[in-house]
Design a protein around this motif. Structure first.
Motif, short mmCIF file in Angstrom:
data_model
loop_
_atom_site.label_atom_id
_atom_site.label_comp_id
_atom_site.label_asym_id
_atom_site.label_seq_id
_atom_site.Cartn_x
_atom_site.Cartn_y
_atom_site.Cartn_z
N VAL A 241 0.84 -1.20 0.00
CA VAL A 241 0.00 0.00 0.00
C VAL A 241 0.87 1.25 0.00
O VAL A 241 0.60 2.22 -0.71
CB VAL A 241 -0.95 -0.01 1.20
CG1 VAL A 241 -1.62 1.36 1.39
CG2 VAL A 241 -2.02 -1.08 1.02
N GLY A 242 1.95 1.23 0.79
CA GLY A 242 2.85 2.38 0.82
C GLY A 242 3.47 2.66 -0.54
O GLY A 242 3.61 3.82 -0.95
N ALA A 243 3.83 1.60 -1.26
CA ALA A 243 4.42 1.77 -2.59
C ALA A 243 3.41 2.34 -3.57
O ALA A 243 3.75 3.17 -4.42
CB ALA A 243 4.95 0.43 -3.10
N VAL A 244 2.17 1.91 -3.46
CA VAL A 244 1.11 2.45 -4.33
C VAL A 244 0.85 3.91 -4.00
O VAL A 244 0.73 4.76 -4.89
CB VAL A 244 -0.17 1.61 -4.18
CG1 VAL A 244 -1.34 2.30 -4.90
CG2 VAL A 244 0.03 0.21 -4.74
N VAL A 245 0.75 4.22 -2.72
CA VAL A 245 0.49 5.60 -2.30
C VAL A 245 1.62 6.51 -2.77
O VAL A 245 1.38 7.65 -3.20
CB VAL A 245 0.34 5.67 -0.77
CG1 VAL A 245 0.33 7.12 -0.29
CG2 VAL A 245 -0.94 4.97 -0.33
N VAL B 86 -7.32 5.54 -4.76
CA VAL B 86 -6.33 4.81 -3.96
C VAL B 86 -6.69 4.84 -2.48
O VAL B 86 -6.46 3.86 -1.75
CB VAL B 86 -4.92 5.38 -4.20
CG1 VAL B 86 -3.91 4.83 -3.21
CG2 VAL B 86 -4.48 5.08 -5.62
N VAL B 87 -7.29 5.93 -2.00
CA VAL B 87 -7.73 5.99 -0.61
C VAL B 87 -8.76 4.90 -0.34
O VAL B 87 -8.70 4.18 0.67
CB VAL B 87 -8.31 7.38 -0.27
CG1 VAL B 87 -8.98 7.37 1.10
CG2 VAL B 87 -7.21 8.44 -0.30
N VAL B 88 -9.71 4.75 -1.25
CA VAL B 88 -10.75 3.72 -1.08
C VAL B 88 -10.13 2.32 -1.13
O VAL B 88 -10.45 1.45 -0.30
CB VAL B 88 -11.82 3.86 -2.18
CG1 VAL B 88 -12.80 2.68 -2.14
CG2 VAL B 88 -12.58 5.17 -2.01
N LEU B 89 -9.24 2.09 -2.08
CA LEU B 89 -8.60 0.78 -2.19
C LEU B 89 -7.72 0.47 -0.97
O LEU B 89 -7.67 -0.67 -0.51
CB LEU B 89 -7.75 0.72 -3.46
CG LEU B 89 -8.53 0.78 -4.78
CD1 LEU B 89 -7.59 0.81 -5.97
CD2 LEU B 89 -9.49 -0.42 -4.89
N LEU C 215 -7.09 3.46 9.33
CA LEU C 215 -5.67 3.82 9.37
C LEU C 215 -5.06 3.77 7.97
O LEU C 215 -4.28 4.65 7.59
CB LEU C 215 -4.92 2.88 10.31
CG LEU C 215 -3.52 3.32 10.70
CD1 LEU C 215 -3.54 4.65 11.44
CD2 LEU C 215 -2.85 2.25 11.55
N TYR C 216 -5.41 2.75 7.21
CA TYR C 216 -4.88 2.65 5.84
C TYR C 216 -5.38 3.80 4.99
O TYR C 216 -4.63 4.36 4.16
CB TYR C 216 -5.28 1.30 5.22
CG TYR C 216 -4.30 0.19 5.51
CD1 TYR C 216 -3.59 -0.42 4.51
CD2 TYR C 216 -4.09 -0.25 6.82
CE1 TYR C 216 -2.68 -1.45 4.76
CE2 TYR C 216 -3.20 -1.27 7.10
CZ TYR C 216 -2.49 -1.87 6.07
OH TYR C 216 -1.60 -2.87 6.34
N ALA C 217 -6.64 4.17 5.17
CA ALA C 217 -7.17 5.32 4.45
C ALA C 217 -6.43 6.59 4.85
O ALA C 217 -6.11 7.44 4.00
CB ALA C 217 -8.67 5.46 4.71
N ALA C 218 -6.13 6.72 6.15
CA ALA C 218 -5.39 7.89 6.62
C ALA C 218 -4.00 7.95 6.00
O ALA C 218 -3.52 9.02 5.60
CB ALA C 218 -5.29 7.86 8.15
N GLY C 219 -3.35 6.79 5.90
CA GLY C 219 -2.03 6.75 5.27
C GLY C 219 -2.09 7.17 3.81
O GLY C 219 -1.20 7.88 3.32
N ALA C 220 -3.17 6.75 3.12
CA ALA C 220 -3.31 7.10 1.71
C ALA C 220 -3.65 8.56 1.51
O ALA C 220 -3.46 9.11 0.41
CB ALA C 220 -4.40 6.23 1.08
N VAL C 221 -4.15 9.21 2.55
CA VAL C 221 -4.44 10.65 2.48
C VAL C 221 -3.21 11.46 2.90
O VAL C 221 -2.81 12.42 2.22
CB VAL C 221 -5.64 11.01 3.38
CG1 VAL C 221 -5.78 12.53 3.51
CG2 VAL C 221 -6.91 10.41 2.81
N LEU C 222 -2.61 11.08 4.02
CA LEU C 222 -1.51 11.86 4.58
C LEU C 222 -0.23 11.74 3.76
O LEU C 222 0.58 12.68 3.71
CB LEU C 222 -1.25 11.43 6.03
CG LEU C 222 -2.39 11.75 7.01
CD1 LEU C 222 -2.07 11.20 8.40
CD2 LEU C 222 -2.64 13.25 7.07
#
Length: 272
Positions: free
Chosen positions: A160-164, A205-208, A223-230
């Motif tokens: 997820v981090g790599a995608v974000v 990507v936030v939704v995914l 938390l994953y959604a927060a990571g994709a936003v922040l």
């Protein structure tokens, strides 16, 4: 992304296809043997929007290597080091090189022209070295913490981090963001992505990411959604600062934005 990467030429009369964008993304952002048929701005537009797909492949490969080491009995720390090393190999260290160059340019304190000259040098200065060490240590520590929780948490979190990280490229290349130089990949992709498309890419990507976090419950999804936003938000903050300092974006700036977004996303995920 490096400013010395091949730069697209003038756009042909016909529009690019999604397949052209995927080839552009993988051909620009990875070392995978992808035949890039178009190096023009329409293809660049699709390529920057499709960049998260390259992140998924790179992140998935890294997670697989880390998981294999854990199965063989390696410690979470060693598995984390290997996991973080894989993207550097699969991208020829382009994003990390961009991060180091931007750190040197910003740290030089020179006006835009002088800072850009510092960034174009082949060597890495003290600001670049320090930034690379701190960022890589942060990534390794974050991934080791996720692996200590479970292999699934580490694998999912890093992917997820790599995608974000690559998702931050679309807003960084949105219309209205100028290029700092008239040549190079930064000039080729700057301003190619419509603002609405960039926002839609981040939102998707936030939704995914939230869906990926559901395996760890509602808290994990949030938390994953927060990571994709922040993550992209941190990349945006760096982007704006670089535009003010350098007068626009370069390939190095885009690489720095990518690493910043991915690192922040990983750090957020460790809060689980």
């Amino acid at each position: 992304m490096s400013p010395d990467s091949p730069a697209p030429g003038s756009a042909p009369a016909t529009g690019a296809t999604l397949a052209d964008g995927v080839r552009f993304a993988f051909g620009t952002l990875t070392v995978l043997p992808v035949q890039v048929r178009r190096w023009d701005r329409p293809a660049a537009r699709y390529g920057m929007v499709c960049a998260p797909l390259a992140g998924l492949v790179v992140g998935g490969a890294a997670a697989a290597v880390g998981g294999a080491l854990l199965v063989l009995g390696a410690s979470p720390l060693l598995a984390a080091v290997a996991t973080v090393a894989v993207p550097a190999v699969l991208t020829r260290g382009l994003h990390l090189d961009g991060l180091a160059d931007v750190a040197d340019g910003l740290g030089s304190g020179r006006p835009a022209e002088g800072a850009l000259a510092v960034m174009k040098r082949s060597d890495i200065g003290p600001f670049g070295v320090l930034t690379l060490v701190l960022v890589l240590l942060g990534q390794v520590a974050a991934v080791a913490g996720l692996y200590a929780h479970s292999w699934a948490a580490g694998a999912t979190g890093f992917a997820v981090g790599a995608v974000v990280a690559r998702t931050a490229l679309a807003p960084a290349c949105r219309d209205g963001v100028p290029a700092a130089r008239p040549e190079g990949l930064g000039a080729a992709v700057a301003g190619t992505v419509p603002r609405g498309t960039a926002g839609a890419a981040v939102g998707t990507v936030v939704v995914l990411a939230a869906c990926a976090g559901l395996s760890q419950g509602a808290g994990g999804a949030a938390l994953y959604a927060a990571g994709a936003v922040l993550g992209p938000a941190a990349g945006e903050a760096l982007l704006r600062h670089c535009v003010r300092r350098f007068g626009g974006v370069t390939g190095d700036v885009l690489g720095a934005v990518t690493e910043t977004a991915g690192t922040v996303a990983l750090v957020v995920l460790t809060l689980l």
